[in-house]
Design an enzyme around this catalytic site. Sequence first.
Site, short mmCIF file in Angstrom:
data_model
loop_
_atom_site.label_atom_id
_atom_site.label_comp_id
_atom_site.label_asym_id
_atom_site.label_seq_id
_atom_site.Cartn_x
_atom_site.Cartn_y
_atom_site.Cartn_z
CE1 TYR A 141 -27.88 -36.14 7.02
CE2 TYR A 141 -26.66 -38.00 7.88
CZ TYR A 141 -27.74 -37.50 7.19
OH TYR A 141 -28.68 -38.36 6.68
CB ALA A 200 -20.16 -33.57 9.90
CD GLU A 222 -25.09 -49.80 2.40
OE1 GLU A 222 -24.77 -49.39 3.53
OE2 GLU A 222 -26.27 -50.06 2.08
C1 UD2 Z 1 -26.71 -46.07 4.53
C2 UD2 Z 1 -25.28 -46.30 4.96
C3 UD2 Z 1 -24.43 -45.13 4.49
C4 UD2 Z 1 -24.52 -44.99 3.01
C5 UD2 Z 1 -25.99 -44.83 2.60
C6 UD2 Z 1 -26.16 -44.94 1.09
C7 UD2 Z 1 -24.93 -47.56 7.00
C8 UD2 Z 1 -25.19 -47.59 8.46
N1 UD2 Z 1 -25.26 -46.42 6.41
O1 UD2 Z 1 -27.15 -45.06 5.44
O2 UD2 Z 1 -23.09 -45.31 4.85
O3 UD2 Z 1 -23.91 -46.09 2.39
O4 UD2 Z 1 -26.80 -45.86 3.14
O5 UD2 Z 1 -25.90 -43.75 0.49
O6 UD2 Z 1 -24.40 -48.46 6.45
N2 UD2 Z 1 -23.99 -37.26 5.03
C9 UD2 Z 1 -23.83 -35.93 5.38
N3 UD2 Z 1 -24.81 -35.04 5.06
C10 UD2 Z 1 -25.95 -35.40 4.42
C11 UD2 Z 1 -26.10 -36.76 4.07
C12 UD2 Z 1 -25.11 -37.67 4.40
O7 UD2 Z 1 -22.81 -35.57 5.97
O8 UD2 Z 1 -26.79 -34.54 4.17
C13 UD2 Z 1 -22.91 -38.23 5.35
C14 UD2 Z 1 -22.90 -38.54 6.84
O9 UD2 Z 1 -21.58 -38.83 7.22
C15 UD2 Z 1 -23.75 -39.79 6.92
C16 UD2 Z 1 -23.35 -40.50 5.62
O10 UD2 Z 1 -23.14 -39.45 4.67
O11 UD2 Z 1 -23.43 -40.54 8.08
C17 UD2 Z 1 -24.39 -41.49 5.08
O12 UD2 Z 1 -25.64 -40.88 4.91
P1 UD2 Z 1 -26.94 -41.39 5.68
O13 UD2 Z 1 -26.55 -41.69 7.08
O14 UD2 Z 1 -28.04 -40.42 5.49
O15 UD2 Z 1 -27.23 -42.71 4.92
P2 UD2 Z 1 -28.18 -43.92 5.39
O16 UD2 Z 1 -28.67 -43.71 6.77
O17 UD2 Z 1 -29.19 -44.19 4.35
#
Ligand code: UD2
Length: 349
Positions: free
Chosen positions: A121, A117, A298
């Site tokens: 986040y 987090a 990922e």
């Molecule tokens: C996808 C993936 C994610 C990751 C990303 C590629 C799923 C559902 N989600 O989601 O796991 O592989 O693509 O990079 O498979 N975070 C922070 N602060 C930030 C940004 C990220 O804490 O400013 C953490 C947080 O735990 C978040 C995770 O990183 O849940 C993944 O980031 P995202 O949710 O923005 O990534 P997303 O939605 O593109």
Amino acid sequence: MQASKGRCVTVILLTTLLLMGMLYVYFGPPLRKEVVISNHEFHLVSPDHQRWDERIKKLWDYNHLRYPQPSIVKGRTDVVTLTPWLAPVVWEGTFNPDLLDSIYQQQDISVAATVFAVGKYIMFLKNFLETAEEYFFVGFKVHIYVFTDRPDEVPQVKMAPGRQLTVLPVPSSNRWQEISARRMELIQKLIEERLQGHGKYIFCLDVDSKFHGRWGTESLGGLVAVIHPGYYWDPRSNFPYERRPQSRAYVAEEEGDFYYCGGAFGGSLEEVLLLAKTCRSNFEADAKEGIEAAWQEESHLNRYMWINKPSKVLSPEYLWQDFKSRNSEIHIIRFSGVVKNYAEIRPNA
Ligand code: UD2
């Protein structure tokens, strides 16, 4: 008078005898050998050596072994429940949760979970933790590790006995790609420095998500991957794998099994350590050559899971997305990503 006194004594004597008889039958040694269960194996033991607490345990075990008859000819027909390498694909209706829990309860397992987090986040953490308390390995030892640059903003969430939370400070970053990708390095360090020898299993989960249904012992395995909800009806040539051969996350058009989520994976400490180490070193080697895989860690995870097949695959029930309507094969949503405004919460576009 004399006669009724006699009858009274006789009744008292008979009742006492009857009671003693009942107590003997109930507490005394049984007349035949009995089957007791230990470590899921059945043994014949001498009744003379059984103790009362063992009998209670046995009764408990028996109760937990009374469940609907399993079948190999009836069951779910709308989904595939085994991969071509014979790993189970976990869907609602393919397992008995009580039976599984009773098996793992005897092994006294503990489950670690990591969640990041960083920056804004942190706003998702309260919901994540509160719903984890309701649905994630309820009744088991759970240790949640929260990685954050805002330790003071970690919400207080009441946890049941046996469950705990540790906050681990991490630096802030102004690139979301780096935050997401550095997770592998921090997971590797966590296992190496704190977890080895402590817990048996670990799950690594996205914080911008909530639990809506049971996520429990049915998900345990050596190497556990979750099928991404967005691509499981698609041909693999459509999967958003890294397609540049220069990257160590490369998967060619005609390769790959499923598209797995970066937002949820896990397994035994040993397997997850290997995965995290490999993805981290491939990510860093790519970075040295100026390349960042399409979907950061990922993409590396998907390449890893293609080469090292997961021993258990969790259906998209285990990571749905709130903005998607539920498909008919999804009988339950267990964990789902919340709708978020990327522009508002990420440090960079
Ligand atoms: C996808 C993936 C994610 C990751 C990303 C590629 C799923 C559902 N989600 O989601 O796991 O592989 O693509 O990079 O498979 N975070 C922070 N602060 C930030 C940004 C990220 O804490 O400013 C953490 C947080 O735990 C978040 C995770 O990183 O849940 C993944 O980031 P995202 O949710 O923005 O990534 P997303 O939605 O593109």
